[in-house]
Design an enzyme around this catalytic site. Sequence first.
Site, PDB file in Angstrom:
ATOM      1  N   ARG A 179       0.823  -1.229   0.000  1.00 51.27           N
ATOM      2  CA  ARG A 179       0.000   0.000   0.000  1.00 51.27           C
ATOM      3  C   ARG A 179       0.850   1.270   0.000  1.00 51.27           C
ATOM      4  O   ARG A 179       0.499   2.274   0.620  1.00 51.27           O
ATOM      5  CB  ARG A 179      -0.956   0.031   1.214  1.00 51.27           C
ATOM      6  CG  ARG A 179      -1.920  -1.111   1.285  1.00 51.27           C
ATOM      7  CD  ARG A 179      -2.973  -1.098   0.179  1.00 51.27           C
ATOM      8  NE  ARG A 179      -3.751  -2.313   0.244  1.00 51.27           N
ATOM      9  CZ  ARG A 179      -3.462  -3.421  -0.451  1.00 51.27           C
ATOM     10  NH1 ARG A 179      -2.450  -3.452  -1.305  1.00 51.27           N
ATOM     11  NH2 ARG A 179      -4.222  -4.488  -0.324  1.00 51.27           N
ATOM     12  N   SER A 227     -10.298  -0.266   4.540  1.00 53.05           N
ATOM     13  CA  SER A 227      -9.362  -0.601   5.623  1.00 53.05           C
ATOM     14  C   SER A 227      -8.665   0.653   6.132  1.00 53.05           C
ATOM     15  O   SER A 227      -8.077   1.401   5.354  1.00 53.05           O
ATOM     16  CB  SER A 227      -8.316  -1.590   5.115  1.00 53.05           C
ATOM     17  OG  SER A 227      -8.948  -2.814   4.835  1.00 53.05           O
ATOM     18  N   GLU A 297      -3.517   3.344   6.992  1.00 52.57           N
ATOM     19  CA  GLU A 297      -3.533   3.130   5.534  1.00 52.57           C
ATOM     20  C   GLU A 297      -4.262   4.306   4.884  1.00 52.57           C
ATOM     21  O   GLU A 297      -3.866   4.794   3.828  1.00 52.57           O
ATOM     22  CB  GLU A 297      -4.242   1.806   5.193  1.00 52.57           C
ATOM     23  CG  GLU A 297      -4.344   1.561   3.686  1.00 52.57           C
ATOM     24  CD  GLU A 297      -4.866   0.159   3.347  1.00 52.57           C
ATOM     25  OE1 GLU A 297      -4.628  -0.793   4.120  1.00 52.57           O
ATOM     26  OE2 GLU A 297      -5.515   0.027   2.296  1.00 52.57           O
TER      27      GLU A 297
HETATM   28  C1  LIG Z   1     -15.520   0.058   0.756  1.00 56.86           C
HETATM   29  C2  LIG Z   1     -14.059   0.214   0.444  1.00 56.86           C
HETATM   30  C3  LIG Z   1     -13.283  -0.902   0.204  1.00 56.86           C
HETATM   31  C4  LIG Z   1     -11.913  -0.764  -0.100  1.00 56.86           C
HETATM   32  N1  LIG Z   1     -11.191  -1.898  -0.364  1.00 56.86           N
HETATM   33  C5  LIG Z   1      -9.892  -1.778  -0.744  1.00 56.86           C
HETATM   34  C6  LIG Z   1      -9.131  -2.950  -1.105  1.00 56.86           C
HETATM   35  O1  LIG Z   1      -9.618  -4.063  -1.102  1.00 56.86           O
HETATM   36  N2  LIG Z   1      -7.845  -2.757  -1.467  1.00 56.86           N
HETATM   37  C7  LIG Z   1      -7.253  -1.534  -1.514  1.00 56.86           C
HETATM   38  O2  LIG Z   1      -6.078  -1.425  -1.881  1.00 56.86           O
HETATM   39  N3  LIG Z   1      -7.954  -0.429  -1.152  1.00 56.86           N
HETATM   40  C8  LIG Z   1      -9.252  -0.517  -0.780  1.00 56.86           C
HETATM   41  N4  LIG Z   1      -9.955   0.612  -0.440  1.00 56.86           N
HETATM   42  C9  LIG Z   1      -9.271   1.908  -0.338  1.00 56.86           C
HETATM   43  C10 LIG Z   1      -9.255   2.737  -1.629  1.00 56.86           C
HETATM   44  O3  LIG Z   1     -10.322   2.395  -2.492  1.00 56.86           O
HETATM   45  C11 LIG Z   1      -7.917   2.571  -2.352  1.00 56.86           C
HETATM   46  O4  LIG Z   1      -6.835   3.028  -1.547  1.00 56.86           O
HETATM   47  C12 LIG Z   1      -7.885   3.339  -3.675  1.00 56.86           C
HETATM   48  O5  LIG Z   1      -6.742   2.942  -4.425  1.00 56.86           O
HETATM   49  C13 LIG Z   1      -7.860   4.846  -3.480  1.00 56.86           C
HETATM   50  O6  LIG Z   1      -8.107   5.454  -4.729  1.00 56.86           O
HETATM   51  P1  LIG Z   1      -8.770   6.905  -4.812  1.00 56.86           P
HETATM   52  O7  LIG Z   1      -8.839   7.276  -6.244  1.00 56.86           O
HETATM   53  O8  LIG Z   1     -10.059   6.951  -4.075  1.00 56.86           O
HETATM   54  O9  LIG Z   1      -7.674   7.779  -4.076  1.00 56.86           O
HETATM   55  P2  LIG Z   1      -7.878   8.892  -2.954  1.00 56.86           P
HETATM   56  O10 LIG Z   1      -8.531   8.306  -1.759  1.00 56.86           O
HETATM   57  O11 LIG Z   1      -8.510  10.094  -3.539  1.00 56.86           O
HETATM   58  O12 LIG Z   1      -6.349   9.221  -2.614  1.00 56.86           O
HETATM   59  C14 LIG Z   1      -5.543   8.229  -2.020  1.00 56.86           C
HETATM   60  C15 LIG Z   1      -4.075   8.601  -2.260  1.00 56.86           C
HETATM   61  O13 LIG Z   1      -3.816   8.525  -3.653  1.00 56.86           O
HETATM   62  C16 LIG Z   1      -3.274   9.753  -4.116  1.00 56.86           C
HETATM   63  N5  LIG Z   1      -3.725   9.965  -5.504  1.00 56.86           N
HETATM   64  C17 LIG Z   1      -4.981   9.894  -5.989  1.00 56.86           C
HETATM   65  N6  LIG Z   1      -4.985  10.145  -7.316  1.00 56.86           N
HETATM   66  C18 LIG Z   1      -3.696  10.368  -7.662  1.00 56.86           C
HETATM   67  C19 LIG Z   1      -3.031  10.678  -8.890  1.00 56.86           C
HETATM   68  N7  LIG Z   1      -3.698  10.832 -10.051  1.00 56.86           N
HETATM   69  N8  LIG Z   1      -1.689  10.843  -8.881  1.00 56.86           N
HETATM   70  C20 LIG Z   1      -0.984  10.707  -7.730  1.00 56.86           C
HETATM   71  N9  LIG Z   1      -1.548  10.422  -6.532  1.00 56.86           N
HETATM   72  C21 LIG Z   1      -2.890  10.249  -6.508  1.00 56.86           C
HETATM   73  C22 LIG Z   1      -3.791  10.815  -3.153  1.00 56.86           C
HETATM   74  O14 LIG Z   1      -2.944  11.937  -3.122  1.00 56.86           O
HETATM   75  C23 LIG Z   1      -3.758  10.032  -1.839  1.00 56.86           C
HETATM   76  O15 LIG Z   1      -2.449  10.044  -1.311  1.00 56.86           O
HETATM   77  C24 LIG Z   1     -11.317   0.503  -0.140  1.00 56.86           C
HETATM   78  C25 LIG Z   1     -12.112   1.642   0.094  1.00 56.86           C
HETATM   79  C26 LIG Z   1     -13.467   1.496   0.377  1.00 56.86           C
HETATM   80  C27 LIG Z   1     -14.301   2.732   0.580  1.00 56.86           C
END
Ligand SMILES: Cc1cc2nc3c(=O)[nH]c(=O)nc-3n(C[C@H](O)[C@H](O)[C@H](O)COP(=O)(O)OP(=O)(O)OC[C@H]3O[C@@H](n4cnc5c(N)ncnc54)[C@H](O)[C@@H]3O)c2cc1C
Length: 305
Positions: A179, A227, A297
């Site tokens: 992660r 998580s 995380e």
């Molecule tokens: C119900 C639920 C279940 C989940 N299950 C999982 C799972 O099974 N596995 C898992 O890994 N995660 C899980 N997650 C967490 C989340 O979905 C992941 O971490 C996902 O990759 C975050 O993506 P996001 O676009 O929402 O990023 P954000 O939450 O908007 O940002 C997260 C990080 O990514 C960075 N970021 C976003 N976009 C960019 C970009 N274009 N360039 C550079 N940095 C960027 C942000 O600066 C921040 O540091 C879950 C979340 C929920 C709500």
Amino acid sequence: MAFPDIVPQLKAQMPELRGRLLANQPLSTVSWFRTGGPAQAFFMPADEADLSYFLKNLPADIPLTVIGASSNLIIRDGGVPGVVVRLGRGFNEVKIEDGYKVRAGTAMLDVMVARAAQPAGVAGLAFLSGIPGSIGGALRMNGGAYGGETKDILIEARGADRAGNVRTYTNADMGYSYRHSSVADDVIFTEALFQGREGDPEAIAAEMAEIKRKREASQPRTKTCGSTFKNPPGQKAWQLIDAAGCRGLTVGGAQVSDLHCNFLLNLGDATAKDIETLGETVRERVKANSGVELEWEIKRIGVPA
Ligand SMILES: Cc1cc2nc3c(=O)[nH]c(=O)nc-3n(C[C@H](O)[C@H](O)[C@H](O)COP(=O)(O)OP(=O)(O)OC[C@H]3O[C@@H](n4cnc5c(N)ncnc54)[C@H](O)[C@@H]3O)c2cc1C
């Protein structure tokens, strides 16, 4: 609360800007927790060239934060000073290329990329259907689920640094661990190229359906960011949280989920402070009970109210 409006000053410095730049834009509407204050300035670039132009002209003393689908973020109640960048149209194309490769803009939701790969018979990306974020978030977080991780399928990513220089980051350049990517926090990823493998569309569809079934049975889906803490090596965060008696614990309007106790929930009227305080309370109790220091995380951005 509102920040001083820096948008007119920025627009004056960037006459050729094509994307949308807005002052004091609420972020609680985009956050999966439905909490948090505004972005001092909110920028949605038109395309990669526009993003690069913006970064080249953004004064070095203005803080820069990028957000994706906000499914892994606590946005604090006082909002985010400086500029928050969110990619949208212009970054949401997905293409299947020869040799079972998939090219995706980073605003694309992970599930949409998995859904594009499936009928094309590209296997290996189905795990993305279980992660609710965008490809940008998956690249940054090394998102993974059900045995797959972003690092396993990434060939390379493109990204713009704080100075606006766009370059390619190979899989090795991403410095992946659990992660985490070691690429500088202010790099904004714009595109990813994934390597899949030959697969049977029906088998991939069945795999995605199974992922959906498992998640619906085991995870809450609303007003949560998934998580909260990383699994410590050889241990499960949820078991440590459960053993410390935190299942169902509440602070204000925030609660440790009964269904999956590594998930925090906004029961309706939680503030970001309630959620963060609950998380810190869980960390303290786990430390006292098992000696393990849980590591967040979920990313926390912005300032307290
Ligand atoms: C119900 C639920 C279940 C989940 N299950 C999982 C799972 O099974 N596995 C898992 O890994 N995660 C899980 N997650 C967490 C989340 O979905 C992941 O971490 C996902 O990759 C975050 O993506 P996001 O676009 O929402 O990023 P954000 O939450 O908007 O940002 C997260 C990080 O990514 C960075 N970021 C976003 N976009 C960019 C970009 N274009 N360039 C550079 N940095 C960027 C942000 O600066 C921040 O540091 C879950 C979340 C929920 C709500």
